[in-house]
Motif scaffolding. Structure first.
Motif, PDB file in Angstrom:
ATOM      1  N   THR A 133       0.881  -1.324  -0.103  1.00 14.35           N
ATOM      2  CA  THR A 133       0.100  -0.141  -0.034  1.00 14.35           C
ATOM      3  C   THR A 133       0.948   1.183   0.041  1.00 14.35           C
ATOM      4  OG1 THR A 133       0.029  -0.052   2.453  1.00 14.35           O
ATOM      5  CG2 THR A 133      -2.092  -0.972   1.173  1.00 14.35           C
ATOM      6  N   LEU A 187      -1.177  -4.731   3.248  1.00 11.17           N
ATOM      7  CA  LEU A 187      -2.458  -4.935   3.504  1.00 11.17           C
ATOM      8  C   LEU A 187      -2.685  -6.607   3.308  1.00 11.17           C
ATOM      9  CD1 LEU A 187      -4.713  -4.206   5.439  1.00 11.17           C
ATOM     10  CD2 LEU A 187      -6.075  -3.759   3.231  1.00 11.17           C
ATOM     11  N   THR A 215      -7.794  -8.690   8.829  1.00 14.01           N
ATOM     12  CA  THR A 215      -6.565  -8.576   8.163  1.00 14.01           C
ATOM     13  C   THR A 215      -5.554  -8.540   8.883  1.00 14.01           C
ATOM     14  OG1 THR A 215      -6.758  -5.909   8.482  1.00 14.01           O
ATOM     15  CG2 THR A 215      -7.982  -6.806   6.731  1.00 14.01           C
ATOM     16  N   PHE A 227      -1.767  -5.817   8.864  1.00 12.25           N
ATOM     17  CA  PHE A 227      -0.837  -4.907   8.174  1.00 12.25           C
ATOM     18  C   PHE A 227       0.395  -5.214   8.420  1.00 12.25           C
ATOM     19  CE2 PHE A 227       1.110  -0.740   8.053  1.00 12.25           C
ATOM     20  CZ  PHE A 227       0.788  -0.404   6.813  1.00 12.25           C
ATOM     21  N   VAL A 253      -6.902   1.384   3.184  1.00 11.24           N
ATOM     22  CA  VAL A 253      -6.596   0.753   4.174  1.00 11.24           C
ATOM     23  C   VAL A 253      -7.596   0.913   5.296  1.00 11.24           C
ATOM     24  CG1 VAL A 253      -4.662  -0.019   5.797  1.00 11.24           C
ATOM     25  CG2 VAL A 253      -4.197   0.520   3.523  1.00 11.24           C
ATOM     26  N   SER A 259      -6.988  -1.981  10.567  1.00 11.01           N
ATOM     27  CA  SER A 259      -5.907  -2.594  10.240  1.00 11.01           C
ATOM     28  C   SER A 259      -4.543  -1.640  10.571  1.00 11.01           C
ATOM     29  CB  SER A 259      -5.595  -2.747   8.687  1.00 11.01           C
ATOM     30  OG  SER A 259      -6.863  -3.371   8.368  1.00 11.01           O
TER      31      SER A 259
END
Lengths: 86, 417, 975
Positions: free
Chosen positions: C242, C253, C268, C270, C569, C573
């Motif tokens: 990202t 992500l 998710t 990160f 995003v 996350s």
């Protein structure tokens, strides 16, 4: 951003605290003129480019001088304050 | 051309064909009465008030990029007058009054929205500090309301009141605080200045400041030399580089401040809110994006971009304070370059060079300051005397220690304000 | 409609989900968009401004139209791209930004008003009358704006964050990315291969190309399997890189479990990927052509059409027309026909184009109008010799490709224009260590991408110091690509650029007419590129239109740029793990459990928790408890946990000289076993902190700091030691956590200690401001005779492991003497009665002079802050300086934060004389007391002032007093 602690090696930015220009190492003499203290405390070259600055590696308690570029964020070199003032 | 609902309606009927350029693109003249270096919010508002308040229209604004391309176009759009130290108090109070009439004054809808700002506090000590702030605001003639926890809940029921790491003790409500459409402010001032005869010169970078015998005489630019007896340096974010052309070193260090906006969402946050235990403040734009930010990245930078640690911290603080925004997605992040001064407050002052004026050091306060900053700077340039609302923004206060305005109480370390 | 055979879907596994409440069936492998298309549902959303009906135009994360809300309850995800969301059984999908329904949206009235709602119209109106903006217009605009809605419920914070490190990060797993990853992995580099897709392959999964003797997807599958089997490769699917940050840090992500029913797994993760080198193999995004009414459901990109066809076995229509300016249009027609879909027409802008397909072919033609409302019904083309209407229920548009160079802009790199492909390509070295390749670099043939990937990997290996090994790459098509630049069709009608924000070519022309000629001005004025897709499809086209409108070339007009993140995003996350108590660590003292067992309310003090007060039976308010605890200390004995104060162990031959530098006072003369109060300034002359420091040995000191300043003081001391005085041999160690420390205060404090200590405490052995080693139950303890209460006081410190036991012992003994534990409320009252300061007074703006401690600033030696404290502005007697305040009526509390005014003056800023910092009810003196700062304060003793607190409606008189209200000569604490 990643910086290299002279003691611990390369670490993520989140482990470091920034203090400012490395001129903070050049403390004026106790009896220096007020103007010298004013420049020491407040006035900055503040270059858009290479600069030398003080960082603190929080986990190990080491201060260091980083040669870094404020325009690109490239970190060229780090060293202990003792090395920096040699 | 005057804007109005009727005009919009009329142009709708005729296919928008009648709109005129919002400003001219003039060629630089060889001589101006006043040259302003910097076509951001402060430079443009200074030009506007020079023309409007002082009848000075032989004025050029020199912008190295495009108008409003600096911090006025990259902030979190918050407008407030909630400072507590003398100097800041009267200045931001004046700015708020100007904001309140700005759309009508400029004939440009800057979408100033006084939706209310709430600073949350999370300890008795913070309450005391905010009480002092609120009382100072009322002393100044502005508005403030101290909310207890239930008071906050009645405004912001979606905060985490159940299991927070740092419970909300209350908040300081500033009802007249709010937001404005940032680009519109720059464009409105630019249009207003242009209509009064000011030359807005884009793609015109200043490469030198001419000084003879202690008196400024003009500037060198990428579009040729321009003479002027008065030159104002209004280039926050690049103040140091501009001042260096006049042989000055400033008490400024440049830092990057990140901001973030989410995808558009139906209205969910009706106020401007700031967290007291983490770096996080948020509002929702009229388009529906949650606009939020935090603190500086803390290292010197001119890069107009930041790094992950602060970005993550800001979102962590958001999750801690109002976990209902968890499923909002961050669409865009950006960074603005802040002129950080040693006490966190700005400078509007003469310099040692006759005819050379300095406007810098806005730290985070730049956007909301745009009207009063231009007003006061124009006054200083036109009369050579500080305007009463900005008389304390002196350059020599650091050397003398007199009249420091350290709202954060963090001292002479530029990045801590 | 679903094609009978083919595709990467599993027809054995039907999946049932709902769309706006209606059941829909797809297959495993489908996205929401492909499954809806398979069910002939094209209408998936409404545009932002005009609420026009919209269907998907892409098959990926660049989708501007098909945004839906996925799931229900707290984890419902608004604005989810239907083109990316994989379906699962039980998934609920809801359309958004429409009322009452997607098919009939009342807000579509905006479309009828669109002639009046051109770019920036709102800047020109809604100004009169003034109050109407906030009361009327803005609320209406806010309600109409926005896309999806948040659930309003707290997010359960189930996502995670992680770090990973590698030699080489390969971003994208198409032919270029796979070739790069393979080259690097075979050479022994640690490789992370990240792909946004559910599986590696990139365009190979969507096209009918062959690599050697395999189909593209067979080759991709084999490469993926080969990489997955290597120990030095980590393949991360469903992972979008990202953002690019400094020093080789990439944000990514990973959608761990958004494709399954919410359950155990985090939705998710990160990632912060740290890579020594990286390769950008993100491919390219097909761009649209702006022709009139190009926004109807059924009009989509040709590349997406082939993806739906070849990967999902779905056709967007039964009669599909194709419009383009390059060979992709022909490829699309071929694939459609091969799938049995009727090709209604192939329209090519190139006059010299040829086609041998069995479909109506119109070279040198353009689409100038379309028909249909909720989906496309037909189109009108302009061809040599006239116009023609063509019936079609879908239209695939091939406008050429824009390299997906977004990540190269994240460090301010500005893409450069490459004329032969009429596209921007990454500028060289835009990101240190990142090498773009393949379509992301403007290489569009399959063979070219493979070779480019290998080349990029070899360059990265070289930088890493690895030697590449030869790898075999298969033969593949190597078709040249050099399309004409086709941005817009000149014809009447609205032609959309930014589909979501409803920006048309007319809006760009209007911006140009109004002199918003800078591309940044145009974007901001029209909102072009500000939608959730960040202009991935439309920005370049809009720039080209602006160039045309202003008579400049594209490079003259500007360039395109993108900011992180590449795809939006979730806050949950990047902020994962920090809701609730996760926001910050919790520090507990050793007495915590004992305090909570006594129902002491624990309150936050920085990261620590400290007991507010210890209620006993019958007490109804905190004040009752607090008053009792204060009296207990004043009359008998109390114990309080003070472990949270910072403790710094300072040792070495240079320790004494070091302390002389950091404190205003002199510590080198302090005798062993004695304690001195220290005031520490910042170098700018303001007070930083205060505390006591004991000399434990010739070269050994123990400093205490306030709770709040423990960390900053430690960093400051290290700075002085390492940066300013590296010549001094001094070692600093934070021992805050190592020692549990308890205050024992009150007239019977010594009695209490003597009931516990093995040695007898006498005033000769332990005079005021001394320290002593003693023993409790065989455990050595340190005893400090200091007082923050004004009573005879000791602090007893034990290694933290004995803290809980000692606390119980102390409280029990205290209670047996008629005393007990006291909390920080009482502690605060005790110190206010004594005029002792805390950070309420040393708030960062006060000097030693302001707090009346100028005498503590040594005149004979240098110390940190000495020079700056001598600045004229910091020594003026008119400064606001510390005073005590006592209300004329003892019942009135001068609340902290209230202001002081000269009697009879209006409470305004100009008249303000000072403010209150601390206040309490003093049960000892039976009055409210306060501390505050007052202009020329010490010179105004006895003056009556007006106290005003506007916020809490207090307005009464107070008298200026000495800060020390109780036991002014200090006889009680000195004993």
């Amino acid at each position: 951003m990643r910086l290299t602690c002279p003691h611990c090696g390369e670490r993520d930015l989140r482990e470091f605290a920034y203090k400012g220009d490395a001129l903070a190492l050049s403390r004026p003499e106790a009896n220096a003129e007020l103007q010298a203290w004013h420049e020491y405390l407040h006035i900055r070259d503040n270059p858009a480019g290479p600069t030398r600055e003080l960082w603190y590696h929080t986990p190990c308690g080491s201060w260091m001088v980083a040669e870094r570029d404020t325009a690109t964020h490239a970190v060229h070199r780090t060293m202990t304050p003792a090395e920096a003032t040699k | 051309m005057r804007y109005s609902g009727f005009k919009v309606f009329l142009e709708g009927l005729r296919g928008q064909s009648g709109w005129k350029p919002v400003w001219r693109d003039p060629e630089p003249k060889p001589v101006y009465d006043v040259v302003i270096i910097g076509g951001g919010g402060h430079g443009l508002s200074t030009a506007y008030y020079l023309a409007k308040n002082h009848g000075l229209t032989n004025v050029a604004v020199l912008e190295k990029g495009y108008l409003g391309g600096g911090n006025v176009g990259r902030n979190t759009t918050i407008v407030r007058a909630n400072y507590f130290l003398p100097g800041n108090s009267e200045f931001y109070s004046h700015s708020m009054k100007l904001w309140e009439g700005l759309a009508a004054d400029l004939n440009y809808n800057v979408m100033h929205s006084q939706r209310g700002l709430i600073n949350l506090f999370h300890s008795d000590g913070q309450r005391d500090a905010f009480a002092r702030r609120g009382n100072a605001m009322i002393n100044q003639g502005d508005d403030a309301v101290l909310l207890d926890r239930e008071g906050v809940r009645s405004y912001l029921p979606y905060l985490d009141f159940d299991n927070p790491r740092f419970p909300v003790y209350g908040g300081l409500l500033h009802p007249r605080g709010g937001t404005a459409r940032h680009d519109a402010v720059a464009w409105g001032y630019a249009r207003g200045a242009d209509r009064r005869g000011v030359d807005l010169l884009q793609q015109c970078e200043v490469t030198g400041i001419d000084i003879e015998g202690g008196q400024v005489t003009g500037v060198q630019t990428t579009r040729g030399p321009i003479k002027a007896k008065k030159v104002a340096m209004i280039a926050a974010g690049r103040s140091g580089q501009v001042a260096a052309m006049a042989g000055m070193r400033l008490p400024i260090e440049s830092h990057v401040l990140q901001a973030f906006v989410t995808e558009g969402l139906k209205p969910v946050i009706d106020h401007v809110i700031s967290f007291g235990m983490g770096h996080f403040y948020i509002s929702q734009s009229d388009k529906g994006g949650l606009v939020f930010g935090g603190d500086l990245d803390f290292y010197a930078s001119y890069a107009q971009r930041g790094n992950l640690p602060m970005a993550e911290h800001v979102m962590e603080a958001g999750m801690a304070l109002m976990p209902m925004i968890g499923q909002a997605r961050v669409l865009r992040s950006w960074g603005g370059i802040m002129d950080m001064s040693p006490d966190g407050s700005p400078i509007i002052d003469r310099t040692a060079t006759k005819g050379l004026y300095l406007n810098c050091g806005w730290c985070y306060g730049g956007f909301k300051a745009v009207p009063a900053s231009g007003f006061a700077t124009a006054h200083l340039i036109a009369t050579d005397r500080p305007h009463e609302t900005a008389a304390r923004f002196r350059l020599d206060r650091f050397a003398t220690g007199r009249g420091l305005m350290d709202e954060e109480g963090t001292g002479a370390q530029h990045n801590l304000h | 409609m679903r094609i009978a055979t083919g595709g990467l879907i599993d027809r054995e596994k039907p999946i049932r989900f709902t769309f706006d409440g209606k059941p829909v069936t797809g297959f495993a492998g489908d996205t929401v968009a492909s499954a809806l298309l398979a069910n002939d549902i094209l209408l998936m959303g409404r545009s932002f401004k005009y609420h026009r009906p919209r269907g998907p135009v892409t098959a990926g994360s660049d989708e501007p139209n098909a945004l839906v809300t996925v799931g229900e309850g707290a984890e419902a995800r608004p604005n989810t791209r239907a083109t990316c969301q994989e379906i699962y059984d039980g998934l609920t999908v809801t359309s958004q930004n429409r009322w009452p329904s997607l098919r009939f949206d009342a807000m579509a009235v905006n479309d009828l008003l669109s002639p009046f709602l051109a770019a920036g119209f709102y800047y020109k109106t809604f100004m009169w009358p003034r109050a109407f903006w906030e009361k009327l217009y803005e609320p209406i605009i806010r309600r109409a704006a926005g896309l999806g809605a948040l659930s309003g419920q707290p997010d359960p914070d189930r996502s995670e964050k992680a770090f990973a490190h590698c030699d080489l990060l390969v971003i994208g797993a198409g032919p270029a990315g796979l070739a790069a990853a393979l080259t690097a992995a075979e050479a022994g580099a640690d490789v992370i291969l990240a792909t946004e897709d559910t599986r590696p392959g990139g365009r190979l999964l969507s096209e009918t190309v062959t690599l050697g003797d395999q189909t593209g997807r067979e080759w991709a599958d084999r490469m993926a399997a080969r990489l997955a089997a290597m120990g030095n490769v980590r393949v991360m699917a469903r992972t979008t890189v990202t953002g690019v940050y400094d020093s080789g840090t990439y944000g990514a992500l990973e959608r761990v479990a958004e494709h399954v029913m919410p359950g155990e797994a985090p939705p998710t993760c990160f990632w912060r990927l740290v890579a020594r080198q990286a390769i950008l193999a993100t491919g390219a995004l097909e761009r649209p052509i702006a022709f009139p009414m190009n926004d109807r459901p059924g009009i989509l990109s040709a590349a997406a059409t082939r993806t739906y066809l070849n990967r999902y076995a779905v056709s967007p229509g039964a009669r599909v027309a194709v419009f383009g300016n390059n060979d992709d249009a022909h490829r699309t027609a071929t694939d459609l026909a091969a799938a049995g879909v009727t090709v209604a027409a192939l329209i090519d802008t190139r006059e010299d184009a040829t086609s041998d397909g069995a479909w109506p072919f119109y070279p040198g033609a353009e689409v100038i109008e379309t028909q249909g409302r909720l989906r496309l019904e037909g189109l009108t083309i302009r061809k040599p010799g006239g116009t023609l209407r063509i019936g079609a229920d879908a239209l695939a548009v091939a406008g050429g490709w824009n390299p997906a160079l977004h990540l190269t802009c994240h460090m301010n790199g500005r893409p450069v224009w490459q004329e032969d492909i009429a596209a921007f390509v990454p500028t060289a070295n835009a990101i240190p260590g990142l090498t773009p390749c393949g379509a992301a670099l403007g290489t569009f043939s399959t063979a070219g991408c493979l070779e480019d990937g290998r080349r990029a990997a070899e360059a990265a290996l070289d930088a890493l110091g690895h030697s590449p090994k030869p790898i075999d790459l298969p033969d593949a098509e190597d078709t040249p690509y050099s399309p004409p630049a086709t941005w817009a069709v000149t014809a009447p009608g609205r032609a959309w650029l930014d589909l979501q924000n409803d920006v048309t070519t007319k809006d760009v022309h209007l911006a140009a007419r109004e002199n918003f000629r800078s591309v940044e001005h145009m974007k901001r004025y029209t909102t072009q590129g500000m939608a959730t897709d960040q202009g991935k499809g439309s920005n370049v086209t809009a720039l080209a239109i602006l160039a045309d409108a202003t008579g400049r070339t594209i490079p003259e007009t500007g360039t395109t740029t993108f900011r992180p993140p590449y795809v939006p995003v979730p806050i949950s996350s990047m902020g994962a793990g920090h809701a609730g108590k996760g926001f910050a660590p919790e520090r507990f003292t050793t007495s915590h459990e004992a305090s909570t067992a006594r129902a002491a309310p624990m309150i936050e003090a920085g990261l620590w928790y400290r007991p507010s007060y210890f209620p006993v039976h019958g007490e109804k308010t905190w004040r009752e408890s607090c008053d009792r605890e204060v009296r207990m200390v004043r009359e008998c004995v109390g114990v309080s946990d003070v472990s949270t104060l910072g403790k710094i162990d300072i040792q070495g031959p240079g320790a004494a000289e070091f302390l002389d530098l950091v404190y205003t006072g002199t510590f080198s003369t302090l005798k062993e076993g004695r304690i001195r109060y220290g005031l520490m300034l910042r170098e700018d002359g303001h007070v930083m902190d205060d505390g006591t420091t004991a000399r434990l040995g010739p070269q050994h000191y123990l400093m205490t700091t306030t709770t709040a300043a423990a960390g900053p003081v430690m960093a400051h001391l290290e700075f002085v030691a390492q940066g300013l005085r590296p010549d001094l041999d001094v070692k600093l160690t934070s021992v805050t956590d190592h020692w549990a420390q308890f205050a024992v205060a009150g007239p019977r404090a010594r009695d209490l200690l003597n009931s516990l200590l093995e040695e007898e405490v006498t005033d000769d052995a332990v005079p005021f401001m001394s320290c002593w080693l003693a023993t409790v139950s065989g455990v050595p303890v340190r005893l400090y005779r200091i007082s923050f209460s004004g009573e005879r006081g000791y602090e007893i410190a034990v290694p933290a492991r004995y803290g809980a036991a000692l606390w119980r012992l102390l409280v029990a003994q205290a209670e047996s003497l008629g005393g007990g534990a006291y909390g920080i409320e009482a502690l605060n009252v005790l110190r206010i009665e004594k005029g002792f300061i805390t950070h309420a007074e040393i708030h960062g703006r006060t000097t030693a002079y302001d707090i009346g401690m100028q005498a503590m600033m040594s005149k004979t030696k240098d110390f940190i802050g000495k020079a700056a404290a001598a600045r004229p502005g910091l020594t003026e007697s008119t400064r606001e300086r510390l005073v005590g305040l006592r209300p004329r009526d003892p019942a009135n509390m001068p609340l902290p934060g209230g202001f002081l005014f000269t009697k009879g003056e209006t409470p305004s800023r100009a008249n303000a004389q000072g403010y209150v910092t601390s206040a309490c009810w003093s049960p000892t003196l039976e009055t409210h007391l306060a501390l505050g700062f007052l202009a020329s304060g010490p010179e105004r003793m006895g003056e009556t002032l007006r106290f005003t607190d506007h916020l809490r409606n207090r307005d009464f008189e107070v008298t200026v007093t000495d800060p020390v209200a109780f036991d002014q000569d200090g006889g009680r604490m000195r004993g």
